[in-house]
Design an enzyme around this catalytic site. Structure first.
Site, PDB file in Angstrom:
ATOM      1  CE  LYS A  11     -36.293 -23.150  -8.880  1.00 53.08           C
ATOM      2  NZ  LYS A  11     -36.376 -22.023  -7.983  1.00 53.08           N
ATOM      3  CD  GLU A 100     -38.871 -22.929  -5.599  1.00 55.75           C
ATOM      4  OE1 GLU A 100     -39.027 -23.855  -6.410  1.00 55.75           O
ATOM      5  OE2 GLU A 100     -38.128 -21.955  -5.824  1.00 55.75           O
TER       6      GLU A 100
HETATM    7  C1  PEP Z   1     -33.170 -23.071  -6.849  1.00 53.63           C
HETATM    8  O1  PEP Z   1     -34.365 -22.841  -6.741  1.00 53.63           O
HETATM    9  O2  PEP Z   1     -32.716 -24.195  -6.574  1.00 53.63           O
HETATM   10  C2  PEP Z   1     -32.298 -21.979  -7.289  1.00 53.63           C
HETATM   11  C3  PEP Z   1     -31.050 -22.005  -6.958  1.00 53.63           C
HETATM   12  O3  PEP Z   1     -32.913 -20.988  -8.036  1.00 53.63           O
HETATM   13  P1  PEP Z   1     -32.203 -19.685  -8.674  1.00 53.63           P
HETATM   14  O4  PEP Z   1     -30.883 -20.113  -9.244  1.00 53.63           O
HETATM   15  O5  PEP Z   1     -33.157 -19.207  -9.723  1.00 53.63           O
HETATM   16  O6  PEP Z   1     -32.016 -18.709  -7.556  1.00 53.63           O
END
Ligand code: PEP
Length: 253
Positions: A11, A100
């Site tokens: 991210k 997102e």
């Molecule tokens: C993601 O956003 O793709 C994800 C799986 O995040 P997290 O592992 O932090 O839940």
């Protein structure tokens, strides 16, 4: 055959120096500790792609992903990055349709379809994300919701195009919340996704499609999740930012 994949979505995290340290640590741990045929993918922010790719070049297991791609080929699209540009710096995978981006950047099903086409045309493998918000699960509409996401973006692809696609099921209520889907919830949704894919494409392509689970996956729960027959790996957010945790997840197969 279905590929087993663990992909880390960094991210919008890490400075350049931190990103290079992280990928070097992961690269070394994967070399020293990981056996078997797991495809490891890291998805750093755009400015780090080329440097991260160079650091992992000598490691056959390690692959490079972008977190987004433009639906357009080139031109006056300020701030956008095309599939050809990604290809030219060694990107092999791209995350498309992350919740997102759907939420904060209003990417709709048609835009996602165009991004899929753009990536595939450049020989880049899309990791197509789907997954329901909490209210859909609570109302017991999660299967229909995810089925529609698959239909609305993937159904216009040909069988040959679909052959390149990896799917990631990421229930929105499990992303970054510490609340993971149980292995049973993941398995039943993954089986449903595979069944939907077999309606949209030929059965063999659906069988061979890698379907990853994403949502608060960590070294403590990965083994049970990855043991499910239709869970072919994980898309990892928070835990992919720590080399030890990420490698332990990779070793959970
Ligand atoms: C993601 O956003 O793709 C994800 C799986 O995040 P997290 O592992 O932090 O839940």
């Amino acid at each position: 055959m279905r590929k087993r994949i663990v992909a880390g979505n960094w991210k919008m995290n890490k400075t350049y120096e931190e990103a290079l340290s992280l990928v070097s640590e992961i690269d070394n741990m994967v070399k020293d500790e990981v056996n078997g045929d797991v495809t490891v993918i890291v998805a750093p922010p755009f400015p780090y792609l080329q440097s991260v790719g160079k650091l992992t070049q000598g490691n056959d297991r390690m692959h490079l992903a972008a977190q987004n791609v433009s639906e357009h080929d080139s031109g006056a699209y300020t701030g956008e990055v095309s599939a050809a540009m990604l290809k030219s710096v060694g990107v092999q995978y791209v995350i498309i349709g992350h919740s997102e981006r759907r939420m904060y950047h209003h990417e709709d099903a048609q835009a996602l379809y165009k991004k899929l086409k753009a990536a595939i045309a450049q020989g880049i493998t899309p990791i197509f994300c789907c997954g329901e918000p909490l209210e859909e699960r609570d109302a017991d509409r999660h299967f229909d919701y995810v089925g529609k996401q698959l239909h609305d973006s993937l159904s216009y692809l040909s069988n040959e195009e679909f052959d390149r696609v990896v799917v990631a099921y990421e229930p929105i209520w499990a992303i970054g919340t510490g609340r993971t889907a149980s292995s049973q919830q993941a398995q039943e949704m993954h089986a449903y996704i595979r069944e939907q894919l077999s309606r949209l494409f030929d059965a063999e392509a659906a069988f061979n499609c890698s379907i990853l689970y994403g949502g608060s996956c960590n070294p403590g729960n990965a083994k049970e999740l990855f043991a499910q027959p239709d869970v072919d790996g994980g898309l990892i957010g928070g835990a992919s930012l720590k080399s030890r945790d990420f490698t332990d997840i990779i070793k959970s197969f």
